[in-house]
Motif scaffolding. Structure first.
Motif, PDB file in Angstrom:
ATOM      1  N   UNK A  31      25.787  11.920 -19.320  1.00  0.00           N
ATOM      2  CA  UNK A  31      25.213  13.177 -18.816  1.00  0.00           C
ATOM      3  C   UNK A  31      23.687  13.157 -18.718  1.00  0.00           C
ATOM      4  N   UNK A  32      23.029  12.260 -19.426  1.00  0.00           N
ATOM      5  CA  UNK A  32      21.570  12.187 -19.374  1.00  0.00           C
ATOM      6  C   UNK A  32      21.066  11.213 -18.299  1.00  0.00           C
ATOM      7  N   UNK A  33      21.969  10.708 -17.496  1.00  0.00           N
ATOM      8  CA  UNK A  33      21.599   9.782 -16.440  1.00  0.00           C
ATOM      9  C   UNK A  33      20.590  10.459 -15.516  1.00  0.00           C
ATOM     10  N   UNK A  34      19.458   9.797 -15.288  1.00  0.00           N
ATOM     11  CA  UNK A  34      18.382  10.407 -14.504  1.00  0.00           C
ATOM     12  C   UNK A  34      18.143   9.756 -13.154  1.00  0.00           C
ATOM     13  N   UNK A  35      18.637   8.556 -12.977  1.00  0.00           N
ATOM     14  CA  UNK A  35      18.366   7.838 -11.739  1.00  0.00           C
ATOM     15  C   UNK A  35      19.395   6.738 -11.562  1.00  0.00           C
ATOM     16  N   UNK A  36      19.823   6.551 -10.339  1.00  0.00           N
ATOM     17  CA  UNK A  36      20.677   5.412 -10.002  1.00  0.00           C
ATOM     18  C   UNK A  36      19.902   4.593  -8.974  1.00  0.00           C
ATOM     19  N   UNK A  37      19.755   3.323  -9.253  1.00  0.00           N
ATOM     20  CA  UNK A  37      19.073   2.442  -8.310  1.00  0.00           C
ATOM     21  C   UNK A  37      20.074   1.434  -7.763  1.00  0.00           C
ATOM     22  N   UNK A  38      19.841   1.059  -6.539  1.00  0.00           N
ATOM     23  CA  UNK A  38      20.702   0.083  -5.890  1.00  0.00           C
ATOM     24  C   UNK A  38      19.921  -1.196  -5.691  1.00  0.00           C
ATOM     25  N   UNK A  39      20.509  -2.302  -6.102  1.00  0.00           N
ATOM     26  CA  UNK A  39      19.890  -3.612  -6.011  1.00  0.00           C
ATOM     27  C   UNK A  39      20.207  -4.229  -4.645  1.00  0.00           C
ATOM     28  N   UNK A  40      19.534  -3.721  -3.624  1.00  0.00           N
ATOM     29  CA  UNK A  40      19.724  -4.270  -2.293  1.00  0.00           C
ATOM     30  C   UNK A  40      20.628  -3.438  -1.400  1.00  0.00           C
ATOM     31  N   UNK A  41      20.838  -3.946  -0.208  1.00  0.00           N
ATOM     32  CA  UNK A  41      21.508  -3.203   0.849  1.00  0.00           C
ATOM     33  C   UNK A  41      22.981  -2.941   0.658  1.00  0.00           C
ATOM     34  N   UNK A  42      23.731  -3.917   0.187  1.00  0.00           N
ATOM     35  CA  UNK A  42      25.173  -3.708   0.046  1.00  0.00           C
ATOM     36  C   UNK A  42      25.461  -2.599  -0.954  1.00  0.00           C
ATOM     37  N   UNK A  73       6.621 -10.691  -7.706  1.00  0.00           N
ATOM     38  CA  UNK A  73       5.689  -9.639  -8.136  1.00  0.00           C
ATOM     39  C   UNK A  73       5.901  -8.351  -7.338  1.00  0.00           C
ATOM     40  N   UNK A  74       6.152  -8.492  -6.053  1.00  0.00           N
ATOM     41  CA  UNK A  74       6.383  -7.306  -5.223  1.00  0.00           C
ATOM     42  C   UNK A  74       7.688  -6.619  -5.630  1.00  0.00           C
ATOM     43  N   UNK A  75       8.725  -7.396  -5.877  1.00  0.00           N
ATOM     44  CA  UNK A  75       9.998  -6.833  -6.347  1.00  0.00           C
ATOM     45  C   UNK A  75       9.797  -6.122  -7.681  1.00  0.00           C
ATOM     46  N   UNK A  76       9.107  -6.781  -8.596  1.00  0.00           N
ATOM     47  CA  UNK A  76       8.863  -6.204  -9.916  1.00  0.00           C
ATOM     48  C   UNK A  76       8.102  -4.890  -9.804  1.00  0.00           C
ATOM     49  N   UNK A  77       7.094  -4.841  -8.957  1.00  0.00           N
ATOM     50  CA  UNK A  77       6.324  -3.607  -8.764  1.00  0.00           C
ATOM     51  C   UNK A  77       7.211  -2.475  -8.258  1.00  0.00           C
ATOM     52  N   UNK A  78       8.092  -2.770  -7.318  1.00  0.00           N
ATOM     53  CA  UNK A  78       8.982  -1.738  -6.774  1.00  0.00           C
ATOM     54  C   UNK A  78       9.937  -1.223  -7.836  1.00  0.00           C
ATOM     55  N   UNK A  79      10.520  -2.130  -8.609  1.00  0.00           N
ATOM     56  CA  UNK A  79      11.443  -1.731  -9.671  1.00  0.00           C
ATOM     57  C   UNK A  79      10.698  -0.953 -10.753  1.00  0.00           C
ATOM     58  N   UNK A  80       9.533  -1.408 -11.139  1.00  0.00           N
ATOM     59  CA  UNK A  80       8.753  -0.722 -12.173  1.00  0.00           C
ATOM     60  C   UNK A  80       8.393   0.703 -11.724  1.00  0.00           C
TER      61      UNK A  80
END
Length: 88
Positions: A31-42, A73-80
């Motif tokens: 219930x405390x889930x605040x964000x769902x991220x998707x690792x890529x297009x699929x 580094x660009x991927x890391x920045x986006x995820x961070x």
């Protein structure tokens, strides 16, 4: 995102008969889930199902080495940035 599917090889385009995980159950169990991220297009193809649960959702660049157009580094920045925006 998928509870099951069929796929020959490793390409996302080869995924067939995909069945989504029980996302409503995830919402109840976390219930405390605040964000769902998707690792890529699929994975992001299921974004509308997450939004239907009332959760914020974001597509992030794939962390796969196959996503060579983005540096680590660009991927890391986006995820961070996504996690910081969610207060994590």
């Amino acid at each position: 995102m998928y509870a099951s599917c069929r796929r020959e090889g490793s390409l996302d385009q080869a995924i067939e008969d995909a069945e989504l995980n029980d996302l409503a159950s995830l919402r109840r169990r976390a219930p405390d889930l605040r964000l769902v991220t998707h690792n890529g297009g699929e994975s992001a193809r299921a974004m509308r199902h997450i939004r239907a649960l009332g959760l914020p959702v974001q597509r992030l660049p794939s962390s796969s080495p196959a996503n060579a157009s983005w540096s680590f580094e660009r991927k890391l920045d986006a995820w961070r940035a996504a996690f910081q925006a969610a207060g994590l």
